[in-house]
Write a protein that holds these residues in place. Structure first.
Motif, PDB file in Angstrom:
ATOM      1  N   GLU A   1       0.825  -1.204   0.000  1.00  0.00           N
ATOM      2  CA  GLU A   1       0.000   0.000   0.000  1.00  0.00           C
ATOM      3  C   GLU A   1       0.863   1.258   0.000  1.00  0.00           C
ATOM      4  N   ILE A   2       0.588   2.161  -0.955  1.00  0.00           N
ATOM      5  CA  ILE A   2       1.312   3.428  -1.053  1.00  0.00           C
ATOM      6  C   ILE A   2       0.672   4.476  -0.150  1.00  0.00           C
ATOM      7  N   VAL A   3      -0.639   4.652  -0.289  1.00  0.00           N
ATOM      8  CA  VAL A   3      -1.353   5.642   0.503  1.00  0.00           C
ATOM      9  C   VAL A   3      -2.823   5.236   0.563  1.00  0.00           C
ATOM     10  N   SER A   4      -3.495   5.635   1.646  1.00  0.00           N
ATOM     11  CA  SER A   4      -4.930   5.375   1.792  1.00  0.00           C
ATOM     12  C   SER A   4      -5.588   6.617   2.375  1.00  0.00           C
ATOM     13  N   ILE A   5      -6.797   6.943   1.852  1.00  0.00           N
ATOM     14  CA  ILE A   5      -7.487   8.174   2.243  1.00  0.00           C
ATOM     15  C   ILE A   5      -8.963   7.861   2.473  1.00  0.00           C
ATOM     16  N   MET A   6      -9.505   8.325   3.597  1.00  0.00           N
ATOM     17  CA  MET A   6     -10.941   8.268   3.858  1.00  0.00           C
ATOM     18  C   MET A   6     -11.550   9.617   3.467  1.00  0.00           C
ATOM     19  N   PHE A   7     -12.538   9.591   2.528  1.00  0.00           N
ATOM     20  CA  PHE A   7     -13.177  10.814   2.041  1.00  0.00           C
ATOM     21  C   PHE A   7     -14.587  10.945   2.614  1.00  0.00           C
ATOM     22  N   GLU A   8     -14.950  12.190   2.954  1.00  0.00           N
ATOM     23  CA  GLU A   8     -16.312  12.523   3.348  1.00  0.00           C
ATOM     24  C   GLU A   8     -16.740  13.729   2.516  1.00  0.00           C
ATOM     25  N   MET A   9     -17.921  13.670   1.835  1.00  0.00           N
ATOM     26  CA  MET A   9     -18.408  14.763   1.011  1.00  0.00           C
ATOM     27  C   MET A   9     -19.600  15.430   1.699  1.00  0.00           C
ATOM     28  N   LYS A  10     -19.565  16.765   1.812  1.00  0.00           N
ATOM     29  CA  LYS A  10     -20.641  17.492   2.457  1.00  0.00           C
ATOM     30  C   LYS A  10     -21.088  18.657   1.585  1.00  0.00           C
TER      31      LYS A  10
ATOM     32  N   ARG B   1     -11.715   7.148   9.781  1.00  0.00           N
ATOM     33  CA  ARG B   1     -10.362   6.916   9.260  1.00  0.00           C
ATOM     34  C   ARG B   1      -9.633   5.873  10.103  1.00  0.00           C
ATOM     35  N   THR B   2      -9.738   5.988  11.420  1.00  0.00           N
ATOM     36  CA  THR B   2      -9.044   5.057  12.312  1.00  0.00           C
ATOM     37  C   THR B   2      -9.628   3.651  12.212  1.00  0.00           C
ATOM     38  N   GLU B   3     -10.965   3.544  12.218  1.00  0.00           N
ATOM     39  CA  GLU B   3     -11.600   2.229  12.192  1.00  0.00           C
ATOM     40  C   GLU B   3     -11.382   1.503  10.869  1.00  0.00           C
ATOM     41  N   LYS B   4     -11.275   2.243   9.759  1.00  0.00           N
ATOM     42  CA  LYS B   4     -11.079   1.614   8.465  1.00  0.00           C
ATOM     43  C   LYS B   4      -9.605   1.511   8.081  1.00  0.00           C
ATOM     44  N   GLY B   5      -8.699   1.910   8.983  1.00  0.00           N
ATOM     45  CA  GLY B   5      -7.273   1.743   8.745  1.00  0.00           C
ATOM     46  C   GLY B   5      -6.717   2.617   7.638  1.00  0.00           C
ATOM     47  N   CYS B   6      -7.237   3.831   7.462  1.00  0.00           N
ATOM     48  CA  CYS B   6      -6.742   4.754   6.432  1.00  0.00           C
ATOM     49  C   CYS B   6      -5.693   5.687   7.045  1.00  0.00           C
ATOM     50  N   GLU B   7      -4.719   6.081   6.195  1.00  0.00           N
ATOM     51  CA  GLU B   7      -3.640   6.944   6.680  1.00  0.00           C
ATOM     52  C   GLU B   7      -4.081   8.397   6.783  1.00  0.00           C
ATOM     53  N   TYR B   8      -4.862   8.884   5.795  1.00  0.00           N
ATOM     54  CA  TYR B   8      -5.301  10.276   5.764  1.00  0.00           C
ATOM     55  C   TYR B   8      -6.828  10.349   5.757  1.00  0.00           C
ATOM     56  N   ALA B   9      -7.349  11.541   6.085  1.00  0.00           N
ATOM     57  CA  ALA B   9      -8.784  11.825   6.020  1.00  0.00           C
ATOM     58  C   ALA B   9      -8.967  13.174   5.337  1.00  0.00           C
ATOM     59  N   VAL B  10      -9.929  13.248   4.394  1.00  0.00           N
ATOM     60  CA  VAL B  10     -10.169  14.482   3.638  1.00  0.00           C
ATOM     61  C   VAL B  10     -11.666  14.761   3.615  1.00  0.00           C
TER      62      VAL B  10
END
Length: 400
Positions: free
Chosen positions: A203-212, A235-244
């Motif tokens: 895995e290079i990078v992982s991001i959790m996205f939320e759209m509002k 982000r923490t529960e799904k094991g993602c490195e970043y959150a946007v």
């Protein structure tokens, strides 16, 4: 890739298609505003030139007419001076007619001046209306750019982001995963998860996205900050490195309208962006992660080795546990057998003691039996003594 040369320093640098399109769009927006500003300035100059030209023309016409009438009056006065008596009445009538015509001309000039003022006011109002319409159009365009961007007309925010990503997926992110988060087993879920892998599957990078998004008719206006805590939890529960957080909330905020905003002071590795920066944030985070990919690969190798060691230790622990279990079972059975032997020994000892006690009693009985005599038996029994004496008398002697 496209090359762009800086007009100031002459340095050439390369940008990808997404970055180049974004720069081109910014340049076009700047050119549009510059052209609009230039056209408004030209229109204002044309208006001023037209007003000045009309004013000069009317003034010249007034001066020419007044000069002509004054010359005519002077001419008539000269004729009156030459032939005053003979032509007094006719001259007076002529002067009256000329003065009346002059008064009418002045009235006409006043009317023309009034009409010129009205025309100037009408022209000014016309240009002011056009300027206001253009200002309103510019404001609407800026508002549309800040809230939706030109590519989001008729689309929802999620559809826009998904379309933008799929448009460049095959070229920019061929190994990437970008799909809706449908796992609500933990009680909540984000909108989309992005994961990018290298050829080896690391895995290079992982991001959790939320759209509002929020329409103008919404009664209660939300803030971006209202959604950061839940996004960090996802982000923490799904094991993602970043959150946007991709947001159209707080549309008047200069902070969020200025570009990519990090909120690390509230939650680690979290950003808030407008939709037009969606592709840019993925590109920036992915490129930043590429530099640490070598360390991640080494870490994955170490983890794999640790897994092998862990498996060996687990197998060893399983063998030890099974051996211990069997040993414990055998030990308990052996101890039970020992206990049974001890019980048997104890029982045999008691039997031995009982037999020894019987033997002693038999020996004592035998001794006592050996010690019995007629004398002892009849000592306290006169009857038996008499019987034994009688038997002794009746028994023949050995000599007969």
């Amino acid at each position: 890739m496209n090359e762009i040369r800086c007009p100031h320093c002459g340095k050439t640098f390369k940008v990808d298609e997404a970055g180049y399109a974004d720069i081109l769009k910014q340049v076009r927006d700047s050119e549009f505003e510059q052209q609009l500003h230039e056209r408004l300035e030209l229109a204002e100059k044309d208006k001023l030139n037209a007003v000045e030209l009309a004013r000069t023309r009317v003034s010249n016409e007034m001066q020419t007419a007044a000069a002509a009438k004054d010359a005519e009056i002077q001419k008539l006065k000269a004729k009156i001076g030459a032939n005053e008596l003979a032509q007094k009445l006719s001259i007076t009538e002529a002067v009256s007619a000329v003065e009346k015509e002059r008064d009418e001309l002045k009235s006409g000039l006043k009317q023309a001046a009034l009409e010129m003022q009205l025309s100037e006011k009408s022209l000014k109002d016309k240009y002011e209306t056009q300027i206001k319409d253009r200002d309103d159009a510019i404001e609407r365009l800026r508002d549309m750019k800040a809230r939706l961007s030109t590519k989001m007309v008729g689309e929802t925010l999620e559809q826009h982001c998904e379309t933008e990503f799929n448009r460049i997926r095959s070229t920019a992110f061929p190994k990437a995963y970008f799909e809706k988060d449908n796992d609500a087993s933990t009680g909540s879920k984000g909108d989309y998860i992005f994961r990018d892998l290298d050829e080896a599957g690391t895995e290079i990078v992982s991001i959790m996205f939320e759209m509002k998004n929020e329409s103008d008719t919404t009664a209660t206006k939300k803030r971006n900050e209202d959604f950061l805590k839940e996004l960090d939890k996802d982000r923490t529960e799904k094991g993602c490195e970043y959150a946007v957080l991709v947001s159209l909330l707080e549309s008047d905020s200069e902070l969020y309208n200025s570009g990519i905003v990090d909120v690390f002071h509230r939650h680690p590795k979290m950003y808030v962006i407008r939709p037009q920066f969606f592709i840019q944030i993925i590109t920036l985070l992915r490129n930043a992660a590429m530099s640490s990919l070598e360390y991640k690969t080494e870490l994955a190798l170490v983890r794999a080795q640790n897994v092998d060691i862990t498996n060996f230790e687990n197998d060893l622990d399983t063998f030890k546990n099974a051996f211990a279990k069997n040993y414990d079972l055998a030990s308990r059975k052996f101890q039970k057998a020992i206990d049974e032997i001890d019980k048997s020994i104890d029982h045999l000892q008691k039997t031995k003691d009982a037999l020894l006690g019987t033997d002693r009693n038999l020996r004592l009985a035998n001794n006592k039996a050996q010690d019995v005599t007629i004398k002892k038996l009849t000592r306290r029994n006169p009857t038996m003594a008499a019987k034994f004496d009688e038997l002794d008398r009746d028994e023949p002697s050995d000599t007969e």
